[in-house]
Design a protein around this motif. Structure first.
Motif, PDB file in Angstrom:
ATOM      1  N   SER A 338       0.827  -1.211   0.000  1.00  0.00           N
ATOM      2  CA  SER A 338       0.000   0.000   0.000  1.00  0.00           C
ATOM      3  C   SER A 338       0.862   1.263   0.000  1.00  0.00           C
ATOM      4  CB  SER A 338      -0.931   0.006   1.217  1.00  0.00           C
ATOM      5  OG  SER A 338      -1.640   1.210   1.316  1.00  0.00           O
ATOM      6  N   ALA A 339       1.910   1.271   0.847  1.00  0.00           N
ATOM      7  CA  ALA A 339       2.773   2.453   0.930  1.00  0.00           C
ATOM      8  C   ALA A 339       3.577   2.659  -0.342  1.00  0.00           C
ATOM      9  CB  ALA A 339       3.707   2.320   2.128  1.00  0.00           C
ATOM     10  N   THR A 340       3.911   1.569  -1.024  1.00  0.00           N
ATOM     11  CA  THR A 340       4.760   1.655  -2.214  1.00  0.00           C
ATOM     12  C   THR A 340       3.964   1.903  -3.488  1.00  0.00           C
ATOM     13  OG1 THR A 340       6.269   0.085  -1.146  1.00  0.00           O
ATOM     14  CG2 THR A 340       6.601   0.504  -3.487  1.00  0.00           C
ATOM     15  N   THR A 341       2.824   1.226  -3.620  1.00  0.00           N
ATOM     16  CA  THR A 341       2.055   1.288  -4.872  1.00  0.00           C
ATOM     17  C   THR A 341       0.683   1.920  -4.716  1.00  0.00           C
ATOM     18  OG1 THR A 341       0.998  -0.885  -4.591  1.00  0.00           O
ATOM     19  CG2 THR A 341       3.207  -0.851  -5.559  1.00  0.00           C
ATOM     20  N   GLY A 342       0.180   2.017  -3.477  1.00  0.00           N
ATOM     21  CA  GLY A 342      -1.162   2.555  -3.253  1.00  0.00           C
ATOM     22  C   GLY A 342      -2.273   1.569  -3.544  1.00  0.00           C
ATOM     23  N   ARG A 343      -1.947   0.307  -3.802  1.00  0.00           N
ATOM     24  CA  ARG A 343      -2.950  -0.705  -4.157  1.00  0.00           C
ATOM     25  C   ARG A 343      -3.329  -1.512  -2.916  1.00  0.00           C
ATOM     26  NH1 ARG A 343      -0.600  -3.012  -9.872  1.00  0.00           N
ATOM     27  NH2 ARG A 343      -2.699  -3.924 -10.052  1.00  0.00           N
ATOM     28  N   GLU A 344      -4.650  -1.591  -2.631  1.00  0.00           N
ATOM     29  CA  GLU A 344      -5.129  -2.245  -1.412  1.00  0.00           C
ATOM     30  C   GLU A 344      -6.233  -3.265  -1.667  1.00  0.00           C
ATOM     31  OE1 GLU A 344      -6.397   0.828   1.223  1.00  0.00           O
ATOM     32  OE2 GLU A 344      -4.357   1.483   1.722  1.00  0.00           O
ATOM     33  N   ARG A 345      -6.583  -3.504  -2.935  1.00  0.00           N
ATOM     34  CA  ARG A 345      -7.665  -4.420  -3.240  1.00  0.00           C
ATOM     35  C   ARG A 345      -7.126  -5.845  -3.380  1.00  0.00           C
ATOM     36  NH1 ARG A 345     -11.910  -1.248  -4.167  1.00  0.00           N
ATOM     37  NH2 ARG A 345     -13.228  -3.005  -4.782  1.00  0.00           N
ATOM     38  N   ILE A 346      -7.942  -6.800  -2.965  1.00  0.00           N
ATOM     39  CA  ILE A 346      -7.534  -8.203  -3.076  1.00  0.00           C
ATOM     40  C   ILE A 346      -7.303  -8.578  -4.530  1.00  0.00           C
ATOM     41  CG2 ILE A 346      -8.312 -10.578  -2.710  1.00  0.00           C
ATOM     42  CD1 ILE A 346      -9.800  -9.594  -0.215  1.00  0.00           C
ATOM     43  N   SER A 347      -8.108  -8.031  -5.438  1.00  0.00           N
ATOM     44  CA  SER A 347      -7.961  -8.334  -6.870  1.00  0.00           C
ATOM     45  C   SER A 347      -6.610  -7.859  -7.411  1.00  0.00           C
ATOM     46  CB  SER A 347      -9.096  -7.701  -7.667  1.00  0.00           C
ATOM     47  OG  SER A 347      -9.182  -6.301  -7.414  1.00  0.00           O
ATOM     48  N   ASP A 348      -6.001  -6.869  -6.757  1.00  0.00           N
ATOM     49  CA  ASP A 348      -4.679  -6.407  -7.190  1.00  0.00           C
ATOM     50  C   ASP A 348      -3.601  -7.465  -6.984  1.00  0.00           C
ATOM     51  OD1 ASP A 348      -5.679  -3.918  -7.923  1.00  0.00           O
ATOM     52  OD2 ASP A 348      -5.355  -3.064  -5.927  1.00  0.00           O
ATOM     53  N   TYR A 349      -3.867  -8.423  -6.092  1.00  0.00           N
ATOM     54  CA  TYR A 349      -2.859  -9.408  -5.726  1.00  0.00           C
ATOM     55  C   TYR A 349      -2.886 -10.642  -6.630  1.00  0.00           C
ATOM     56  CZ  TYR A 349      -1.639  -6.828  -1.517  1.00  0.00           C
ATOM     57  OH  TYR A 349      -1.191  -5.856  -0.643  1.00  0.00           O
ATOM     58  N   ARG A 350      -3.695 -10.605  -7.682  1.00  0.00           N
ATOM     59  CA  ARG A 350      -3.660 -11.715  -8.641  1.00  0.00           C
ATOM     60  C   ARG A 350      -2.277 -11.798  -9.287  1.00  0.00           C
ATOM     61  NH1 ARG A 350      -8.977  -9.652 -11.311  1.00  0.00           N
ATOM     62  NH2 ARG A 350     -10.588 -10.526  -9.957  1.00  0.00           N
ATOM     63  N   GLY A 351      -1.733 -12.993  -9.301  1.00  0.00           N
ATOM     64  CA  GLY A 351      -0.404 -13.169  -9.885  1.00  0.00           C
ATOM     65  C   GLY A 351       0.719 -12.564  -9.072  1.00  0.00           C
ATOM     66  N   PHE A 352       0.465 -12.243  -7.814  1.00  0.00           N
ATOM     67  CA  PHE A 352       1.466 -11.600  -6.955  1.00  0.00           C
ATOM     68  C   PHE A 352       2.714 -12.464  -6.811  1.00  0.00           C
ATOM     69  CE2 PHE A 352       2.631 -10.079  -2.488  1.00  0.00           C
ATOM     70  CZ  PHE A 352       3.156  -8.880  -2.934  1.00  0.00           C
ATOM     71  N   HIS A 353       2.526 -13.785  -6.847  1.00  0.00           N
ATOM     72  CA  HIS A 353       3.644 -14.699  -6.656  1.00  0.00           C
ATOM     73  C   HIS A 353       4.672 -14.588  -7.777  1.00  0.00           C
ATOM     74  CE1 HIS A 353       5.560 -18.743  -7.242  1.00  0.00           C
ATOM     75  NE2 HIS A 353       5.845 -18.528  -5.975  1.00  0.00           N
ATOM     76  N   LYS A 354       4.230 -14.242  -8.984  1.00  0.00           N
ATOM     77  CA  LYS A 354       5.150 -14.181 -10.122  1.00  0.00           C
ATOM     78  C   LYS A 354       6.115 -13.007 -10.028  1.00  0.00           C
ATOM     79  CE  LYS A 354       1.904 -16.459 -13.258  1.00  0.00           C
ATOM     80  NZ  LYS A 354       1.084 -16.321 -14.505  1.00  0.00           N
ATOM     81  N   THR A 355       5.653 -11.911  -9.448  1.00  0.00           N
ATOM     82  CA  THR A 355       6.503 -10.714  -9.376  1.00  0.00           C
ATOM     83  C   THR A 355       7.183 -10.551  -8.024  1.00  0.00           C
ATOM     84  OG1 THR A 355       4.540  -9.409  -8.780  1.00  0.00           O
ATOM     85  CG2 THR A 355       5.161  -9.465 -11.108  1.00  0.00           C
TER      86      THR A 355
END
Length: 468
Positions: A338-355
């Motif tokens: 949140s502090a780095t990207t401003g993204r807080e939605r669960i849908s934002d975390y799709r594919g989080f493992h790849k990056t």
């Protein structure tokens, strides 16, 4: 006088840190990095110092008391505060009011310490107010965001109502018993209707603070609007302190009313678990999701408290310790993203493992522990809570709680599925985690593993408890 300083050691150290920060703030200007390094070192010293010279005793004619269990509870809160401070590094490094944030934060912690050590209702209430009012101020610390101001307003209004009910209940308790000391009240409580009404008011006041249903309506909005660091603090430290107080108040002060408050806690725990689970399923904002998740966790804790035994007391302390590690593992990742990207939605975390594979695994382990998936520590924490509740012989309550654990698996694993299996056209970019947040996340993961696999932790907590 030496005993006074040693018994009050943890409160005095916090007070010294607060005044030190005030004094240094008046002096020459320092960079935010310097302040954060200094404060984290001071908080680490504060945490480690809590284990030295542990002395129990009673002060101020019984208004303040401490025991080995209370000292441990304060150390647990110190550890949680240190972890939250390290996790807040990315948010605070560019903030204009770093020192003010820590002064308010440590003031709330000081109030919690006095509340936990309270020997009468007056000290309990004063500690509660000291821990609540600064918390409303730091909920508004995202000064440029309207939602943050809204969160602070909702927190202060709901806190005012709960404090009013609590104070009204205290006045009725004093009016019917003629005492405000815990020992005096326990000796005078006889179950007359006005005393039961006073207890209901007290329980409602505590219910607001721990977000038990139906006193939970402020929780999701405040969690969403407040900075993630403050949301973390509300979720684990504030609730943990209230639960540390609630158990002895029920088990000792109102022990003569055990038959009455057992039925109340039975109802509260069932509706809290069910409502928390049902609303958590519907959330897409991560902070709102964790808000309803924390409400459901409170329901499980209430199940353990209904056991009215030493096992109930120790299981609550043990679970709060596990909950701090588990919830802060999840909040730590959410806070950094949140502090780095401003993204807080669960849908934002799709594919989080790849990056971000490391952050993804930390988040997943925290969620597994919150869900109670073995072999994480969260499984053992919930197991001991249900075991304590079963000690009362009410298997209906334990069965309802166990079934709701299965329901909670759905919404926790839904997020894990999104992290590891779902695709995202705009994934969160690869992030570099600074030293302090990285250390905090490693501490959380180590805590989840250590408290689950090392049986000494639970045995030690149980050895400190008192048979009720």
């Amino acid at each position: 006088m030496n005993d006074l300083f040693i018994i009050l050691k943890q409160e005095l150290v916090l007070t010294v840190i607060i005044f030190l920060l005030l004094t240094l703030k008046i002096g020459k200007e320092r960079s935010n990095m310097a302040w954060l390094n200094l404060v984290n070192v001071l908080l680490a010293i504060n945490f480690l110092g809590g284990f030295f010279f542990p002395q129990t005793g009673v002060l101020f004619s019984g208004m303040y008391h401490t025991s080995d269990l209370i000292i441990l509870e304060k150390n647990i809160l110190n550890l949680g505060t240190l972890i939250i401070s390290m996790q807040s590094y990315n948010w605070l490094k560019d903030h204009k009011h770093v020192v003010e944030f820590y002064i308010l934060l440590l003031s709330t912690l000081l109030g919690m310490f006095f509340m936990i050590s309270a020997g009468n209702l007056l000290m309990l209430y004063l500690g509660l107010e000291l821990s609540t009012i600064p918390l409303a101020a730091i909920a508004n610390f995202d000064l440029e965001k309207r939602k943050s101001s809204e969160a602070a307003m909702k927190l202060i209004i709901s806190s005012a109502f709960s404090s009013g009910m609590l104070l009204f209940g205290i006045s009725l308790v004093y009016g019917t018993t003629g005492a405000i000391s815990f020992e005096g009240i326990a000796a005078a409580v006889n179950g007359q209707p006005l005393q039961i009404f006073a207890f209901i008011l007290l329980l409602a006041g505590f219910g607001f603070k721990i977000s038990a249903v139906p006193f939970h309506l402020w929780t999701a909005d405040v969690y969403e609007g407040a900075p993630v660091a403050v949301t973390s603090y509300l979720s684990v430290i504030s609730k943990g302190a209230i639960l540390f107080v609630l158990v002895p108040v029920l088990y000792t002060v109102f022990k003569p009313l055990a038959g009455n408050w057992y039925n109340m806690l039975f109802l509260l725990s069932v509706v809290t678990i069910i409502i928390g689970n049902l609303f958590a399923i519907r959330q897409d904002n991560f902070k709102r999701f964790l808000a309803f998740s924390s409400i459901a966790q409170v329901g499980f804790i209430l199940v353990g408290i209904t056991g009215s035994s030493q096992a109930g007391s120790s299981s609550v302390v043990y679970f709060v310790l596990i909950y701090i590690f588990s919830n802060l593992a999840a909040f730590g990742v959410v806070s950094f993203v949140s502090a780095t990207t401003g993204r807080e939605r669960i849908s934002d975390y799709r594919g989080f493992h790849k990056t971000n594979p490391v952050l993804a695994w930390v988040l997943a382990i925290g969620l597994f522990s919150l869900a109670g998936v073995p072999p994480t520590a969260g499984f053992f924490g919930k197991f001991f809570l249900l075991l304590a509740g079963a000690g009362k012989g009410n298997y209906v309550l334990v069965t309802i709680a166990a079934l709701n654990m299965i329901i909670s698996l759905y919404y926790y694993l839904r997020i894990v599925k999104a992290i590891f299996m779902d695709a995202n056209e705009q994934p969160i970019e690869p992030l570099t985690v600074p030293a302090f947040p990285k250390l905090a996340l490693y501490i959380c993961i180590a805590g989840i593993v250590f408290t689950g696999f090392v049986t000494y932790v639970h045995e030690y907590i149980q050895s400190l408890g008192t048979a009720f």
